[in-house]
Write an enzyme that holds these catalytic residues in place. Sequence first.
Site, PDB file in Angstrom:
ATOM      1  N   GLY A 114      48.224  44.082  41.916  1.00 41.16           N
ATOM      2  CA  GLY A 114      49.279  43.085  41.906  1.00 41.16           C
ATOM      3  C   GLY A 114      49.877  42.914  40.524  1.00 41.16           C
ATOM      4  O   GLY A 114      51.094  42.709  40.371  1.00 41.16           O
ATOM      5  N   THR A 115      49.040  42.982  39.494  1.00 40.18           N
ATOM      6  CA  THR A 115      49.533  42.866  38.125  1.00 40.18           C
ATOM      7  C   THR A 115      50.470  44.016  37.786  1.00 40.18           C
ATOM      8  O   THR A 115      51.536  43.808  37.185  1.00 40.18           O
ATOM      9  CB  THR A 115      48.348  42.843  37.139  1.00 40.18           C
ATOM     10  OG1 THR A 115      47.607  41.637  37.331  1.00 40.18           O
ATOM     11  CG2 THR A 115      48.827  42.910  35.705  1.00 40.18           C
ATOM     12  N   GLN A 149      49.197  34.696  46.231  1.00 39.83           N
ATOM     13  CA  GLN A 149      48.322  33.696  46.843  1.00 39.83           C
ATOM     14  C   GLN A 149      48.717  33.332  48.267  1.00 39.83           C
ATOM     15  O   GLN A 149      47.887  32.856  49.033  1.00 39.83           O
ATOM     16  CB  GLN A 149      48.297  32.424  45.981  1.00 39.83           C
ATOM     17  CG  GLN A 149      47.539  32.573  44.685  1.00 39.83           C
ATOM     18  CD  GLN A 149      46.055  32.833  44.899  1.00 39.83           C
ATOM     19  OE1 GLN A 149      45.480  32.471  45.916  1.00 39.83           O
ATOM     20  NE2 GLN A 149      45.426  33.462  43.927  1.00 39.83           N
ATOM     21  N   CYS A 199      36.577  25.262  28.253  1.00 42.72           N
ATOM     22  CA  CYS A 199      35.204  25.632  27.907  1.00 42.72           C
ATOM     23  C   CYS A 199      34.642  26.685  28.848  1.00 42.72           C
ATOM     24  O   CYS A 199      33.505  27.122  28.686  1.00 42.72           O
ATOM     25  CB  CYS A 199      34.307  24.393  27.902  1.00 42.72           C
ATOM     26  SG  CYS A 199      34.468  23.369  29.352  1.00 42.72           S
ATOM     27  N   SER A 231      49.068  41.202  46.082  1.00 42.55           N
ATOM     28  CA  SER A 231      47.849  41.942  45.759  1.00 42.55           C
ATOM     29  C   SER A 231      46.876  41.862  46.919  1.00 42.55           C
ATOM     30  O   SER A 231      46.563  40.767  47.413  1.00 42.55           O
ATOM     31  CB  SER A 231      47.208  41.363  44.495  1.00 42.55           C
ATOM     32  OG  SER A 231      46.146  42.160  44.051  1.00 42.55           O
ATOM     33  N   ALA A 232      46.356  43.008  47.355  1.00 37.41           N
ATOM     34  CA  ALA A 232      45.563  43.073  48.579  1.00 37.41           C
ATOM     35  C   ALA A 232      44.256  42.304  48.501  1.00 37.41           C
ATOM     36  O   ALA A 232      43.791  41.747  49.509  1.00 37.41           O
ATOM     37  CB  ALA A 232      45.280  44.531  48.933  1.00 37.41           C
TER      38      ALA A 232
END
Length: 460
Positions: free
Chosen positions: A69-70, A177, A320, A194-195
Amino acid sequence: MPYFDAASAAPLHPVARQALLAALDEGWADPARLYREGRRARLLLDAAREAAAEAVGCRPDELVFTSSGTTAVHAGIAGALSGRRRVGRHLAHSAVEHSSVLHSAAAHEAAGGSCTEVPVDRSGAVDPAAYAAALRADTALACLQSANHEVGTEQPVAEVAAVCAGAGVPLLVDAAQSLGWGPVPAGWSLLTASAHKWGGPAGVGLLAIRKGTRFSPQGPAGERESGRAPGFENLPAIVAAAASLRAVRDGAAAEAVRLRALVDRIRSVVAERVPDVEVVGDPVRRLPHLVTFSCLYVDGETLLHELDRREFSVSSGSSCTSSTLTPSHVLKAMGVLSEGNVRVSLPPGTAGADVDRFLEVLPGVVAEVRERLGAPVSAPPSPGPAASLVVDALGRRCPIPVIELAKVIGEVAVGATVTVLADDEAARLDIPAWCEMRGQEYVGEEPADRGSAYVVRRLS
């Protein structure tokens, strides 16, 4: 062990596993070859493309498969910006986009382009009017996610798409998403997904480009996937991704109703049973399976470790819990509390009993972490004589600066101030959030020798 981090990666769907194993036997050959094995592979690739295109809502020849996906986002943004370079070099995007969009924007700026970041409200949604104001005569591309990956808020895609269409600007929608839950509203020019977000195998992304959208692929040319995604196709994974997308979407409506009820229960029970908590994101216009909340006076990393010890896998946007030591850019853009942040995203099939057990365990875990950090457990004492106080929290990470502020706020008179010295980036977000939750006045931030001085006025 209950897995509650489907927004990062959903468990492999059974249909994906079956399709992957079958395609390993049938789809190993080169689909570009004309011999029998190649023709068989081509048939599998074409069928997978047709199934994915149907789910996306585009033509098969408008969709290509990428390695992630990126990669799809990077290729989509770079190609669209290059294709419209004669219009200008301006890119508009929301402040809460996935990091892949933000990294593309940073690279674009480094190469001499310009970007406008559209702000969001406290729920994480953009205002279409604000998006319209961000568009310019030289805007080459606009980007907007369909739903936020950290807080679940759905974006007004249809409204923003109409604004962009009126300005003649193509809109790239990151649907990573939401695509497993249903199609994206019409009006987009480019779409990515993205799969592994819907239960397909990792390593498969989708890039859809509407006909008529100016697009110039960047990087060395390739012969595969219309020249828009170089490299040999991972055909077994592509087949599994398309098969699982169809299977997930077939059951999405019923599963969304069931999971939304479980998430509604989490939203209400967490607010009832855990003191000093902020449930973030839009309560209505949101993904059905995702809820995020932040707990005052809690170290997010410790909280996640304690939940993991009790066999619950969740995620967080707290500084954090990251290597950057800065709070989530999404929570920062929303202006909500970041410390003690927990994201729960339920995969399809999550049992209600697992959610109930999580809600039984959580209050005790939060109380234990707060006690370990020395957080205040009672209301502040009567107003003291001090006109002002300075708290030195330099070198200490949140939530310690906020805890120290809460401990001394009752020692100053009503109307007096407490100044917190802190060099943790999260304090810039969490101290104002604490003031809003506690009904105190956040006066502002002032420069200090090290870090910053955050000034709070006691109102009650």
